[in-house]
Design a protein around this motif. Structure first.
Motif, mmCIF file in Angstrom:
data_model
loop_
_atom_site.group_PDB
_atom_site.id
_atom_site.type_symbol
_atom_site.label_atom_id
_atom_site.label_comp_id
_atom_site.label_asym_id
_atom_site.label_seq_id
_atom_site.Cartn_x
_atom_site.Cartn_y
_atom_site.Cartn_z
ATOM 1 N N ASP A 46 1.244 -8.967 17.711
ATOM 2 C CA ASP A 46 0.551 -7.714 17.400
ATOM 3 C C ASP A 46 0.774 -6.659 18.487
ATOM 4 O O ASP A 46 0.132 -5.610 18.479
ATOM 5 N N ARG A 91 -3.460 3.470 9.265
ATOM 6 C CA ARG A 91 -2.405 2.462 9.185
ATOM 7 C C ARG A 91 -2.233 2.033 7.733
ATOM 8 O O ARG A 91 -3.025 2.400 6.859
ATOM 9 N N THR A 92 -1.178 1.245 7.493
ATOM 10 C CA THR A 92 -0.945 0.736 6.146
ATOM 11 C C THR A 92 -0.942 -0.793 6.107
ATOM 12 O O THR A 92 -0.699 -1.371 5.051
ATOM 13 N N ASP A 93 -1.207 -1.444 7.254
ATOM 14 C CA ASP A 93 -1.261 -2.898 7.268
ATOM 15 C C ASP A 93 -2.709 -3.361 7.127
ATOM 16 O O ASP A 93 -3.650 -2.621 7.383
ATOM 17 N N ASP A 94 -2.879 -4.614 6.697
ATOM 18 C CA ASP A 94 -4.209 -5.175 6.473
ATOM 19 C C ASP A 94 -4.773 -5.775 7.758
ATOM 20 O O ASP A 94 -4.060 -6.448 8.501
ATOM 21 N N HIS A 142 0.836 -1.198 0.000
ATOM 22 C CA HIS A 142 0.000 0.000 0.000
ATOM 23 C C HIS A 142 0.875 1.254 0.000
ATOM 24 O O HIS A 142 0.947 1.998 0.986
ATOM 25 N N VAL A 152 -7.874 -1.883 5.109
ATOM 26 C CA VAL A 152 -6.700 -1.102 5.505
ATOM 27 C C VAL A 152 -7.202 0.089 6.326
ATOM 28 O O VAL A 152 -7.826 0.995 5.778
#
Length: 315
Positions: free
Chosen positions: A176, A126-129, A99, A122
């Motif tokens: 996480d 943030r840029t993570d899934d 992304h 997304v």
């Protein structure tokens, strides 16, 4: 008698002595065959197109995905590897494997999920899934009261199910947070040892059924006034409301972004695909030795569909 004379030869005959006196021809120089030289430009070009093809496939067709948290238990476990299809709802900036493109609202061949679909999103900060379930569609009114979804003024049915037993997986680590931790730390009160000696966690389970008949299991393990209650809102056009199946352990549309939630309904332009099926699942036993993957495989999860079962209502 007439004397006949033999004709003279055109060239004098070279006798043995003369033949030996002539210099021998120089031997031909030997040339070593080194084979064709390596075409570095061609090799790099081939590698580039191979990587391009992989990225294109992952961005437009399907991509593997890894479950790193407990928010979608019991349907998705930490260690599950699954396939996400990229085309069911069209393509947008979130469809790309990485992304890095600017966040936008554009969509190509747009589509809308249905109730119960598991989708990749997304978050706007943030840029993570993340992976969550669709529980409200554009135009719906949704609220949560005492842990039960109220959709367009009607309670979404939740039926009690027998407690689900999940393997304790003592080496399963979640990452996480800043420091890795045992994934089931928060379920220590539900730990059990079966007569066979097998260690499990037994979690309170409900079956939720959406208006379209999509049905799936959810976990509700405690009373949490903050997670169990959400004031009614109307989902805007082009948005969906998402929740995790592990209702007391999921930061989703119920929570603001500063709490790592989704900050309410999410735009469809932030949806990057739909979860289709599990390819394989690892329970945390795997080490650096590739052979350890075999002993870490969870039985019975490979090729499990992630599309919700639909109950057909009697007419």
């Amino acid at each position: 008698m007439t004397e006949q004379t033999a004709p003279l030869p055109d060239a004098p005959f070279a006798g043995p002595a003369e033949t030996a006196a002539q210099p021998a021809p120089a031997p031909s120089a030997l040339v070593e065959d080194e084979g064709p030289s390596l075409d570095w430009v061609g090799e790099i070009r081939g590698l580039f197109w191979m990587l391009f093809a992989v990225l294109a496939f992952h961005s437009f067709i399907a991509k593997p995905f890894y479950i790193p948290s407990i928010s979608m238990m019991p349907n998705l476990l930490v260690g599950d590897r699954l396939v996400v299809s990229k085309f069911p709802f069209g393509w947008n900036w979130a469809s790309a494997s990485f992304h890095i493109a600017p966040r936008g609202t554009w969509r190509v061949l747009p589509g809308t999920p249905t109730y119960g679909d598991i989708v990749i999103v997304v978050p706007r900060n943030r840029t993570d899934d993340l992976i969550k379930r669709v529980v409200a569609l554009p135009g719906d009114r949704i609220a949560v009261v005492n842990g039960q979804i109220i959709l367009n003024g009607k309670a979404v049915p939740q039926a009690a199910e027998p407690e689900i037993q999940l393997a304790a997986d003592p080496k399963l680590q979640c990452e996480d947070r800043a420091t890795p931790y045992y994934c089931y730390d928060e379920f220590s009160q539900f730990a059990r040892t079966l007569p066979s000696g097998r260690k499990v966690i037994e979690l309170p389970t409900l079956r939720e059924t959406m208006p379209n008949g999509a049905t799936y299991l959810i976990i509700k393990d405690k009373i949490d006034p903050e997670a169990d209650n959400f004031s009614e809102i109307t989902v805007l056009k082009g948005h969906v409301f998402l929740m995790g199946d592990n209702r007391n352990h999921s930061a989703d549309s119920r929570f603001p972004t500063w709490r790592d939630g989704l900050g309410g309904p999410v735009p469809l332009s932030d949806i990057g695909g739909r979860a289709e099926f599990i390819t394989f699942s690892l329970d945390g036993e795997q080490g650096r030795n590739p052979l350890s993957l075999w002993q870490a495989l969870r039985p019975g999860r490979s090729w499990t569909s992630l599309r919700p079962v639909h109950i057909v209502k009697d007419k």
